[in-house]
Design a protein around this motif. Structure first.
Motif, PDB file in Angstrom:
ATOM      1  N   GLU A 160     -82.150  33.457  -0.956  1.00 23.41           N
ATOM      2  CA  GLU A 160     -80.826  32.842  -1.099  1.00 23.41           C
ATOM      3  C   GLU A 160     -80.257  32.450   0.268  1.00 23.41           C
ATOM      4  OE1 GLU A 160     -78.981  34.933  -5.084  1.00 23.41           O
ATOM      5  OE2 GLU A 160     -79.178  36.158  -3.264  1.00 23.41           O
ATOM      6  N   GLN A 161     -80.536  33.261   1.283  1.00 22.75           N
ATOM      7  CA  GLN A 161     -80.112  32.910   2.635  1.00 22.75           C
ATOM      8  C   GLN A 161     -80.740  31.578   3.048  1.00 22.75           C
ATOM      9  OE1 GLN A 161     -81.379  36.314   4.925  1.00 22.75           O
ATOM     10  NE2 GLN A 161     -79.500  37.463   4.483  1.00 22.75           N
ATOM     11  N   GLN A 167     -79.644  23.909   2.592  1.00 26.08           N
ATOM     12  CA  GLN A 167     -78.585  22.986   2.157  1.00 26.08           C
ATOM     13  C   GLN A 167     -77.665  22.597   3.315  1.00 26.08           C
ATOM     14  OE1 GLN A 167     -78.475  21.332  -0.651  1.00 26.08           O
ATOM     15  NE2 GLN A 167     -80.283  22.420  -1.393  1.00 26.08           N
ATOM     16  N   SER A 168     -77.311  23.552   4.172  1.00 25.73           N
ATOM     17  CA  SER A 168     -76.409  23.214   5.281  1.00 25.73           C
ATOM     18  C   SER A 168     -77.096  22.302   6.296  1.00 25.73           C
ATOM     19  CB  SER A 168     -75.844  24.467   5.944  1.00 25.73           C
ATOM     20  OG  SER A 168     -76.836  25.183   6.612  1.00 25.73           O
ATOM     21  N   VAL A 169     -78.379  22.539   6.567  1.00 24.73           N
ATOM     22  CA  VAL A 169     -79.099  21.659   7.485  1.00 24.73           C
ATOM     23  C   VAL A 169     -79.235  20.272   6.876  1.00 24.73           C
ATOM     24  CG1 VAL A 169     -81.332  21.221   8.596  1.00 24.73           C
ATOM     25  CG2 VAL A 169     -80.315  23.505   8.690  1.00 24.73           C
ATOM     26  N   HIS A 178     -85.860  18.866  16.238  1.00 23.30           N
ATOM     27  CA  HIS A 178     -85.456  20.274  16.222  1.00 23.30           C
ATOM     28  C   HIS A 178     -84.844  20.638  14.859  1.00 23.30           C
ATOM     29  CE1 HIS A 178     -82.819  23.647  17.784  1.00 23.30           C
ATOM     30  NE2 HIS A 178     -82.019  23.147  16.887  1.00 23.30           N
ATOM     31  N   GLU A 179     -83.903  19.834  14.420  1.00 23.60           N
ATOM     32  CA  GLU A 179     -83.209  20.152  13.167  1.00 23.60           C
ATOM     33  C   GLU A 179     -84.128  19.950  11.955  1.00 23.60           C
ATOM     34  OE1 GLU A 179     -79.667  22.012  12.072  1.00 23.60           O
ATOM     35  OE2 GLU A 179     -80.662  21.680  13.971  1.00 23.60           O
ATOM     36  N   ARG A 180     -84.988  18.931  12.016  1.00 22.16           N
ATOM     37  CA  ARG A 180     -85.963  18.730  10.930  1.00 22.16           C
ATOM     38  C   ARG A 180     -86.914  19.916  10.832  1.00 22.16           C
ATOM     39  NH1 ARG A 180     -85.226  13.516  12.670  1.00 22.16           N
ATOM     40  NH2 ARG A 180     -86.931  13.592  14.180  1.00 22.16           N
ATOM     41  N   SER A 181     -87.250  20.535  11.968  1.00 11.43           N
ATOM     42  CA  SER A 181     -88.154  21.693  11.935  1.00 11.43           C
ATOM     43  C   SER A 181     -87.507  22.876  11.215  1.00 11.43           C
ATOM     44  CB  SER A 181     -88.607  22.081  13.343  1.00 11.43           C
ATOM     45  OG  SER A 181     -87.600  22.751  14.064  1.00 11.43           O
ATOM     46  N   ILE A 182     -86.205  23.030  11.363  1.00 12.48           N
ATOM     47  CA  ILE A 182     -85.501  24.107  10.650  1.00 12.48           C
ATOM     48  C   ILE A 182     -85.501  23.812   9.153  1.00 12.48           C
ATOM     49  CG2 ILE A 182     -83.283  25.282  10.307  1.00 12.48           C
ATOM     50  CD1 ILE A 182     -82.734  24.776  13.303  1.00 12.48           C
ATOM     51  N   LEU A 183     -85.260  22.562   8.799  1.00 13.31           N
ATOM     52  CA  LEU A 183     -85.279  22.170   7.388  1.00 13.31           C
ATOM     53  C   LEU A 183     -86.663  22.414   6.785  1.00 13.31           C
ATOM     54  CD1 LEU A 183     -83.438  20.838   5.194  1.00 13.31           C
ATOM     55  CD2 LEU A 183     -84.517  18.678   5.833  1.00 13.31           C
ATOM     56  N   LEU A 184     -87.712  22.032   7.502  1.00  9.82           N
ATOM     57  CA  LEU A 184     -89.083  22.240   7.006  1.00  9.82           C
ATOM     58  C   LEU A 184     -89.406  23.724   6.878  1.00  9.82           C
ATOM     59  CD1 LEU A 184     -91.020  19.527   9.043  1.00  9.82           C
ATOM     60  CD2 LEU A 184     -90.785  19.632   6.554  1.00  9.82           C
TER      61      LEU A 184
END
Length: 159
Positions: free
Chosen positions: A88-89, A95-97, A129-135
């Motif tokens: 859930e985290q 969703q926020s990214v 950088h942000e796409r890597s967090i989403l992936l």
């Protein structure tokens, strides 16, 4: 350098500060070594993101000091993760990214010209950088092996 780029760059830098607080807080609540490894890599990515941006920020006269209000907001966001499962985290992170941070980070690259190689590199790197967090978040939600590989691949100092 145009004003809109500087404003967006500042927001991205502040986002890194908030992200650092979120992942540092989540690291403290990790339930096992796998979770610690995941949150450690995410914290490292946020820290390296800040470090990569700082020379350009200083050059542009943008403050690099820690923003206490934003760090406190990061802690409040992290508090909202208490009492929910690891998956859930990561649904919340995903969703926020996807809905907030990634569009902002990708906008940065639309506001800079290729001729300014330093700014162009930073803008594109921060989108990556942000796409890597989403992936990575998606990998975790899909129970994929080595979910933080997209993050580790970007790190100068991988964990």
């Amino acid at each position: 350098m145009n004003k809109k780029f500087k404003e967006c760059l500042t927001e991205v830098y502040l986002g890194e500060q908030a992200g650092e607080m979120i992942f540092e807080s989540l690291l403290k609540t990790a339930e096992d070594e796998d979770q610690r490894y995941i949150f450690s890599n995410m914290l490292q990515l946020e820290t390296e993101g800040k470090a990569i941006m700082r020379p350009l920020l200083v050059k542009l006269g943008i403050p690099i000091e820690e923003n206490k209000l934003l760090r406190d907001q990061g802690l409040q966001i992290a508090d909202s993760f208490k009492g929910i499962s690891f998956k859930e985290q990561f649904e919340k992170i995903y969703q926020s990214v996807k809905n907030y941070y990634l569009p902002q980070y990708e906008e940065l690259s639309t506001l800079v010209d290729e001729e300014d190689s330093e700014a162009y590199y930073i803008a594109n790197f921060m989108g990556e950088h942000e796409r890597s967090i989403l992936l990575a978040a998606d990998n975790i939600l899909q129970d994929k092996q080595d979910p933080v590989k997209p993050i580790r691949d970007l790190l100068q100092f991988p964990i």
